[in-house]
Design an enzyme around this catalytic site. Sequence first.
Site, PDB file in Angstrom:
ATOM      1  N   ARG A  92      33.349  35.731  23.951  1.00  0.00           N
ATOM      2  CA  ARG A  92      34.150  34.513  23.730  1.00  0.00           C
ATOM      3  C   ARG A  92      34.123  33.779  22.408  1.00  0.00           C
ATOM      4  O   ARG A  92      35.135  33.459  22.178  1.00  0.00           O
ATOM      5  CB  ARG A  92      33.513  33.578  24.981  1.00  0.00           C
ATOM      6  CG  ARG A  92      34.138  33.780  26.125  1.00  0.00           C
ATOM      7  CD  ARG A  92      33.538  32.917  27.142  1.00  0.00           C
ATOM      8  NE  ARG A  92      33.870  33.251  28.201  1.00  0.00           N
ATOM      9  CZ  ARG A  92      33.549  32.944  29.541  1.00  0.00           C
ATOM     10  NH1 ARG A  92      32.694  32.045  29.497  1.00  0.00           N
ATOM     11  NH2 ARG A  92      34.088  33.833  30.445  1.00  0.00           N
ATOM     12  N   ARG A 148      26.976  32.490  26.339  1.00  0.00           N
ATOM     13  CA  ARG A 148      26.772  33.040  27.561  1.00  0.00           C
ATOM     14  C   ARG A 148      27.911  34.152  28.321  1.00  0.00           C
ATOM     15  O   ARG A 148      28.910  34.036  27.723  1.00  0.00           O
ATOM     16  CB  ARG A 148      26.918  31.920  28.567  1.00  0.00           C
ATOM     17  CG  ARG A 148      27.020  32.238  30.204  1.00  0.00           C
ATOM     18  CD  ARG A 148      27.280  31.262  31.074  1.00  0.00           C
ATOM     19  NE  ARG A 148      28.590  30.593  30.713  1.00  0.00           N
ATOM     20  CZ  ARG A 148      29.634  30.847  31.508  1.00  0.00           C
ATOM     21  NH1 ARG A 148      29.671  31.790  32.492  1.00  0.00           N
ATOM     22  NH2 ARG A 148      30.966  30.213  31.303  1.00  0.00           N
TER      23      ARG A 148
HETATM   24  P1  FAD Z   1      28.376  21.599  38.451  1.00  0.00           P
HETATM   25  O1  FAD Z   1      28.949  22.427  39.448  1.00  0.00           O
HETATM   26  O2  FAD Z   1      29.252  21.075  37.140  1.00  0.00           O
HETATM   27  O3  FAD Z   1      27.883  20.242  39.252  1.00  0.00           O
HETATM   28  C1  FAD Z   1      27.419  19.095  38.481  1.00  0.00           C
HETATM   29  C2  FAD Z   1      27.207  18.161  39.500  1.00  0.00           C
HETATM   30  O4  FAD Z   1      26.534  16.850  39.328  1.00  0.00           O
HETATM   31  C3  FAD Z   1      28.656  17.397  39.836  1.00  0.00           C
HETATM   32  O5  FAD Z   1      28.559  17.306  41.362  1.00  0.00           O
HETATM   33  C4  FAD Z   1      28.656  16.324  39.271  1.00  0.00           C
HETATM   34  O6  FAD Z   1      29.483  15.083  39.875  1.00  0.00           O
HETATM   35  C5  FAD Z   1      27.401  15.653  39.328  1.00  0.00           C
HETATM   36  N1  FAD Z   1      26.833  14.549  38.421  1.00  0.00           N
HETATM   37  C6  FAD Z   1      27.109  14.495  37.224  1.00  0.00           C
HETATM   38  N2  FAD Z   1      26.444  13.621  36.449  1.00  0.00           N
HETATM   39  C7  FAD Z   1      25.813  12.798  37.691  1.00  0.00           C
HETATM   40  C8  FAD Z   1      24.852  11.668  37.851  1.00  0.00           C
HETATM   41  N3  FAD Z   1      24.737  11.178  36.747  1.00  0.00           N
HETATM   42  N4  FAD Z   1      24.858  11.341  38.921  1.00  0.00           N
HETATM   43  C9  FAD Z   1      24.985  12.077  40.137  1.00  0.00           C
HETATM   44  N5  FAD Z   1      25.758  13.334  40.064  1.00  0.00           N
HETATM   45  C10 FAD Z   1      26.275  13.708  38.827  1.00  0.00           C
HETATM   46  N6  FAD Z   1      30.715  30.329  35.710  1.00  0.00           N
HETATM   47  C11 FAD Z   1      30.810  31.674  36.216  1.00  0.00           C
HETATM   48  O7  FAD Z   1      29.678  32.220  36.164  1.00  0.00           O
HETATM   49  N7  FAD Z   1      31.915  32.270  36.659  1.00  0.00           N
HETATM   50  C12 FAD Z   1      33.255  31.781  36.429  1.00  0.00           C
HETATM   51  O8  FAD Z   1      34.134  32.187  36.918  1.00  0.00           O
HETATM   52  C13 FAD Z   1      33.226  30.529  35.963  1.00  0.00           C
HETATM   53  N8  FAD Z   1      34.654  29.894  35.587  1.00  0.00           N
HETATM   54  C14 FAD Z   1      34.473  28.642  35.317  1.00  0.00           C
HETATM   55  C15 FAD Z   1      35.946  28.072  35.302  1.00  0.00           C
HETATM   56  C16 FAD Z   1      35.878  26.772  34.834  1.00  0.00           C
HETATM   57  C17 FAD Z   1      37.111  26.030  34.965  1.00  0.00           C
HETATM   58  C18 FAD Z   1      34.512  25.830  34.439  1.00  0.00           C
HETATM   59  C19 FAD Z   1      34.777  24.519  34.017  1.00  0.00           C
HETATM   60  C20 FAD Z   1      33.423  26.671  34.508  1.00  0.00           C
HETATM   61  C21 FAD Z   1      33.298  27.986  34.780  1.00  0.00           C
HETATM   62  N9  FAD Z   1      32.157  28.656  34.852  1.00  0.00           N
HETATM   63  C22 FAD Z   1      32.120  29.737  35.623  1.00  0.00           C
HETATM   64  C23 FAD Z   1      31.124  27.901  34.506  1.00  0.00           C
HETATM   65  C24 FAD Z   1      30.358  27.296  35.888  1.00  0.00           C
HETATM   66  O9  FAD Z   1      31.330  27.070  37.005  1.00  0.00           O
HETATM   67  C25 FAD Z   1      29.395  26.263  35.983  1.00  0.00           C
HETATM   68  O10 FAD Z   1      28.450  26.692  34.669  1.00  0.00           O
HETATM   69  C26 FAD Z   1      28.613  26.024  37.065  1.00  0.00           C
HETATM   70  O11 FAD Z   1      29.409  25.988  38.128  1.00  0.00           O
HETATM   71  C27 FAD Z   1      27.719  24.591  36.863  1.00  0.00           C
HETATM   72  O12 FAD Z   1      27.174  24.416  38.141  1.00  0.00           O
HETATM   73  P2  FAD Z   1      26.191  23.415  38.167  1.00  0.00           P
HETATM   74  O13 FAD Z   1      25.796  23.161  39.712  1.00  0.00           O
HETATM   75  O14 FAD Z   1      25.064  23.328  37.214  1.00  0.00           O
HETATM   76  O15 FAD Z   1      27.020  22.037  37.705  1.00  0.00           O
HETATM   77  C1  SIN Z   2      36.684  32.705  33.337  1.00  0.00           C
HETATM   78  O1  SIN Z   2      36.957  33.035  34.516  1.00  0.00           O
HETATM   79  O2  SIN Z   2      37.117  33.101  32.364  1.00  0.00           O
HETATM   80  C2  SIN Z   2      35.606  31.920  33.361  1.00  0.00           C
HETATM   81  C3  SIN Z   2      34.274  32.549  33.643  1.00  0.00           C
HETATM   82  C4  SIN Z   2      33.099  32.168  33.143  1.00  0.00           C
HETATM   83  O3  SIN Z   2      33.151  31.049  32.464  1.00  0.00           O
HETATM   84  O4  SIN Z   2      32.210  32.619  33.334  1.00  0.00           O
END
Ligand code: FAD
Ligand code: SIN
Length: 548
Positions: A285, A381
Amino acid sequence: MKYSKYSVVIIGSGAAGLYLAHRIATQKHLNDGVLVVTKSALNVSSSELAQGGIVAVLPEINKGDSISSHISDTIKAGCGLNDFNAVKHISQSSSCVIQDLINLGVKFDKTRDGKLSFALEAAHSIPRILHVKDATGRAIENVLIQKVRENDIIDIYEDTSAIELLVDDSNCAKGVIVYNRDADSYEAVYSNAVVIATGGIGQLYAHTTNPSVATGDGIALAYRAGAKVKNMEFVQFHPSALAVSNKTTMPLVSEAVRGAGAKLCDTKGNYFAKDFDTRGELAPRDIVARAIYTTMLKYGDDHVYLDISQMGIEYFRNRFPNIAKSCEDNGVDVSDGLIPVAPAAHYFMGGIETNIHAQTSIANLYAIGECACSGFHGANRLASNSLLECVVSAFELADLLSQKNLDAPKNFDEKVKTTLEKYVQDTEGICELEDVDIDDIKNKIKDIMWEGAGIIRSKSKLLEAKKKLGELDSVINSASCAHINECYEVKNMLVVSSLIVDCALKRESSIGAHFREDFNAAGDKEPAAGTTVNSNCGGVENGEVFTE
Ligand code: FAD
Ligand code: SIN
């Protein structure tokens, strides 16, 4: 101020937070229940937006794959700054958590003969990504949200932000102060297991795929409380966000689209990816993002194109229906075969330092998912490794917590009582933000970070960013807005931005997602385990970097 107590309090409702809530609540009898606190609605998270899928290392059914091949791909992408044990552990745990997700009801796509369908993404040596069309994250979140909502021992606070950790003098977490926007009130939540699962930092940048909630709050909270944070210079920029202006969140055009054959061309019609790397569109990436960024700068453009014509427009619409819809919702006609894309801040490899059991440097404080830095990703990553890390770290932590006495704490020392007193007083009269325009400051931070600590960095750009962030910090600190939620968010953004800039300045080399045009190669002595920062320390020691 209100007071409550829970066996486990989880901050964040992405895949990491929700999976942990489900696992711990079904695994152990908890006298004081589980609380999930989330800043917006339960389904607002990066997890909900994940498109491409989740890595599944299943050699028994995916011939040619192996744990060692996934470990090798992950470490290659991470440029060797990964923690080998973390990589091995997560890779080995993959089959167990994937099976659990399937048992819970996640319906990953299958081939016509009913077998799981594995997709290929950049820098993977074999197709090993399980997906639910192009909305894998939503499919996982939907299942987890249902499980969490139907479990009586889990309470959910939506529109509620964690704003300060309660940590006592013996460096032990005792709970967290939360702020509820609707009630406009603070609550002290006492717990002997405080879990940060607040996701990433994309909103520190002017262009990002991350949702509005991704402002790095959990990392700032932990850092302020004295926890170690790590690898803060490593921000991943996704090559292909849909190039639409004026959006807080840019829709993603998944890497899987390039995996399925889409080609990058500039606005003059030249296919340029192979000029930068022989792997072309499927190079790691950071390489593809820099190739696109450099090409945009060359012509003064704000986008390049993804040419999807070779895979067939109908195939594209069928395999990627949500991406096709988001193109159309944003006025992009995919039948032309060209989708305008540009790089955007996407994922944070740094975060709160943890071991493989999600333990931080503060007792009873845990971090899982994107806000944590377990060493799994190193300097960059590998695609689709993030969702895997979220569920494995949650699974692991549920196991650890289930062996502990999780009754809520009853006694607090002076340090905790002093923290509590601040909020008791402030509920009497929450001050108004009269003298600062918070949205303006947020936008300035995003521009500063995009220009100064973005895809291509240099000492002079980083120093300029540091200076400007310092000026904004003075504005915020002199304003009469000490305790309202908006002010905490912008303060968190400043803390995390400054850490990124400081660490990017200190790493005088280019490696993984951290690219310095003034040090265009990896350093001779890259610290083997990345950089660690702690608010209580200063200086540089044995390859570990501390803030001044
Ligand atoms: P998140 O899913 O971001 O959740 C964080 C939570 O914390 C949210 O609910 C938020 O509201 C809450 N929060 C934040 N601050 C506070 C606070 N102060 N108080 C209370 N709550 C708070 N990864 C993959 O492996 N495969 C993919 O296909 C992929 N596609 C992606 C596509 C997109 C558009 C994006 C943005 C990311 C993608 N990623 C992908 C990365 C992956 O989605 C994320 O790294 C992962 O989902 C993070 O999960 P998490 O539970 O750590 O945090
Ligand atoms: C993507 O679908 O290109 C995002 C996948 C990822 O962030 O791991």
